[in-house]
Design an enzyme around this catalytic site. Structure first.
Site, short mmCIF file in Angstrom:
data_model
loop_
_atom_site.label_atom_id
_atom_site.label_comp_id
_atom_site.label_asym_id
_atom_site.label_seq_id
_atom_site.Cartn_x
_atom_site.Cartn_y
_atom_site.Cartn_z
CE1 TYR A 52 -3.34 -2.64 -0.24
CE2 TYR A 52 -3.78 -2.44 2.10
CZ TYR A 52 -4.06 -3.02 0.88
OH TYR A 52 -5.03 -3.99 0.78
N1 LIG Z 1 -7.18 -8.08 -0.05
C1 LIG Z 1 -7.31 -7.34 -1.13
O1 LIG Z 1 -7.03 -7.79 -2.26
C2 LIG Z 1 -7.78 -5.92 -1.00
C3 LIG Z 1 -8.08 -5.17 -2.15
C4 LIG Z 1 -8.53 -3.86 -1.97
C5 LIG Z 1 -8.69 -3.32 -0.70
N2 LIG Z 1 -8.36 -4.08 0.40
C6 LIG Z 1 -8.52 -3.53 1.76
O2 LIG Z 1 -9.83 -3.03 1.89
C7 LIG Z 1 -9.79 -1.68 2.33
C8 LIG Z 1 -10.98 -0.94 1.78
O3 LIG Z 1 -10.87 -0.84 0.36
P1 LIG Z 1 -11.42 0.42 -0.41
O4 LIG Z 1 -10.82 1.66 0.14
O5 LIG Z 1 -11.33 0.15 -1.85
O6 LIG Z 1 -12.95 0.33 0.02
P2 LIG Z 1 -14.16 1.27 0.28
O7 LIG Z 1 -14.30 1.48 1.74
O8 LIG Z 1 -15.28 0.63 -0.45
O9 LIG Z 1 -13.85 2.64 -0.45
C9 LIG Z 1 -13.31 3.74 0.22
C10 LIG Z 1 -13.19 4.86 -0.79
O10 LIG Z 1 -14.51 5.29 -1.18
C11 LIG Z 1 -14.61 6.69 -0.98
N3 LIG Z 1 -16.00 7.05 -0.64
C12 LIG Z 1 -16.75 7.93 -1.36
N4 LIG Z 1 -17.97 8.04 -0.85
C13 LIG Z 1 -18.00 7.22 0.23
C14 LIG Z 1 -19.01 6.94 1.20
N5 LIG Z 1 -20.21 7.49 1.14
N6 LIG Z 1 -18.73 6.05 2.19
C15 LIG Z 1 -17.50 5.49 2.25
N7 LIG Z 1 -16.49 5.73 1.37
C16 LIG Z 1 -16.75 6.60 0.36
C17 LIG Z 1 -13.64 6.99 0.13
O11 LIG Z 1 -13.30 8.35 0.05
P3 LIG Z 1 -13.02 9.22 1.40
O12 LIG Z 1 -11.71 8.73 1.92
O13 LIG Z 1 -12.97 10.60 0.87
O14 LIG Z 1 -14.15 8.97 2.32
C18 LIG Z 1 -12.49 6.08 -0.23
O15 LIG Z 1 -11.70 6.65 -1.25
C19 LIG Z 1 -8.44 -1.15 1.88
O16 LIG Z 1 -8.00 -0.06 2.63
C20 LIG Z 1 -7.58 -2.38 2.09
O17 LIG Z 1 -7.20 -2.43 3.45
C21 LIG Z 1 -7.93 -5.36 0.26
#
Ligand SMILES: NC(=O)c1ccc[n+]([C@@H]2O[C@H](COP(=O)([O-])OP(=O)(O)OC[C@H]3O[C@@H](n4cnc5c(N)ncnc54)[C@H](OP(=O)(O)O)[C@@H]3O)[C@@H](O)[C@H]2O)c1
Length: 305
Positions: A52
């Site tokens: 990351y």
């Molecule tokens: N194991 C794997 O292969 C894998 C792959 C991907 C991710 N992950 C893990 O999963 C975690 C979450 O992934 P993700 O960040 O893609 O998931 P997410 O929680 O679905 O998405 C977060 C993103 O969405 C934005 N967002 C916009 N509107 C939102 C709302 N109403 N509510 C919440 N978020 C909103 C956030 O922006 P703001 O920050 O501006 O709120 C942020 O950029 C990662 O940090 C990582 O630890 C694991």
């Protein structure tokens, strides 16, 4: 914040986890606010990976809180290894050096959990077993798990490793429900009947492995957020109505929908917005009824047979 036991282990953690994939570009002050807001709202499980921000997310995290023994004890730290530039690597050498890098960047001497990030088809299970045993014996890693793996891959690994595999991190959200769709459409000839994961949902329940749901607000493979998105009017109307009824935000409902499933999910949210973190934490106090859960599933465009 409800707490859950992670897999067959003695580790208990908040049912919502903060994913730190998007932390690399935050200032020290902003990252501090994000981490402390999570902790103040009962979220004590933090998900990292060596890749990351090219390692920067782990560094920013530790610097933001001036990592020290007192704060370390208040949190559960997970990291992941195995993804490299253009290939996957589950060799013993890489697993061990990756963990050592994460420990250095996180300024800690142990990880609570280590996950293998994405399956490496060239992996030798004996090498993973040797790496896990060395990391466990040295006290550098306390618990182990996988990510993005199907039951066959997990069974193969289990044949060799001595440690319990307590978690499997998989993409899952209202708009990414393949592991559920299959079960509704057994023996049918339509697309949702396709078993793309080898029955991972039932396997996880049978084997008491915690499914960590990544990207709970995204549709597609990082195509965007489905909440407040004009592409999904029916879904947003339904979520907003239920959110208003329950007095929480739409983000909280999206997480409550995942947590309503009895398959021991832990939702990994990736927002770096402290206000959203506090709102999302309220999901833990919301229990959707069966009718509400199915209404959201249908509003996402899914048809029940
Ligand atoms: N194991 C794997 O292969 C894998 C792959 C991907 C991710 N992950 C893990 O999963 C975690 C979450 O992934 P993700 O960040 O893609 O998931 P997410 O929680 O679905 O998405 C977060 C993103 O969405 C934005 N967002 C916009 N509107 C939102 C709302 N109403 N509510 C919440 N978020 C909103 C956030 O922006 P703001 O920050 O501006 O709120 C942020 O950029 C990662 O940090 C990582 O630890 C694991």
């Amino acid at each position: 914040m409800k707490r859950i036991t992670i897999g067959n282990s003695a580790l208990t953690a908040s049912e919502i986890s903060l994913g730190c994939m998007r932390m690399a570009d935050l200032s020290k002050e902003d990252a501090n606010k994000v981490i402390n807001t999570a902790l103040e709202n009962g979220i004590d499980f933090f998900d990292h990976a060596d890749i990351y921000g090219g390692g920067k997310s782990e560094e920013v995290f530790a610097d933001a809180i001036d990592m020290n023994a007192t704060i370390r004890e208040k949190m559960i730290l997970q990291s992941k290894c195995g993804i490299r530039q253009g290939f996957f690597d589950f060799s013993k050498e890489h697993i061990i050096s990756s963990v050592e890098g994460s420990l250095k960047r996180l300024k800690t001497d142990y990880l609570d959990t280590l996950l293998l990030h994405r399956p490496d088809t060239l992996f030798e299970p004996e090498e993973v077993a040797a790496a896990f045993t060395e990391l466990e014996k040295s006290g550098k890693v306390r618990h182990f798990g996988v990510s993005n793996q199907n039951p066959g891959q997990i069974e193969l690994l289990k044949k060799y490793v001595d440690q319990e595999l307590i978690a499997n991190q998989l993409q899952f959200s209202i708009m990414h429900t393949g592991m559920i769709d299959t079960g509704f459409n057994v023996n049918m000839t339509i697309d949702p009947s396709l078993d793309r994961d080898g029955g991972i949902l039932e396997y996880s329940r049978l084997n008491n492995m915690t499914i960590q749901a990544w990207s709970p607000f995204q549709f597609g493979f990082f195509e965007g957020v489905f909440l407040d998105n004009d592409k999904f009017p029916e879904l947003n109307k339904t979520i907003d109505k239920i959110a208003a009824d329950k007095g929480v935000t739409n983000s909280a409902i999206a997480v409550a929908w995942i947590q309503r499933h009895p398959a021991s999910f832990q939702t990994v949210v990736g927002t770096m917005n402290p206000g959203r973190i506090a709102d999302i934490a309220k999901a833990s106090d919301v229990t959707l009824s069966r009718e509400e859960w199915y209404e959201i599933y249908r509003a996402a465009g899914n048809q029940l047979p």
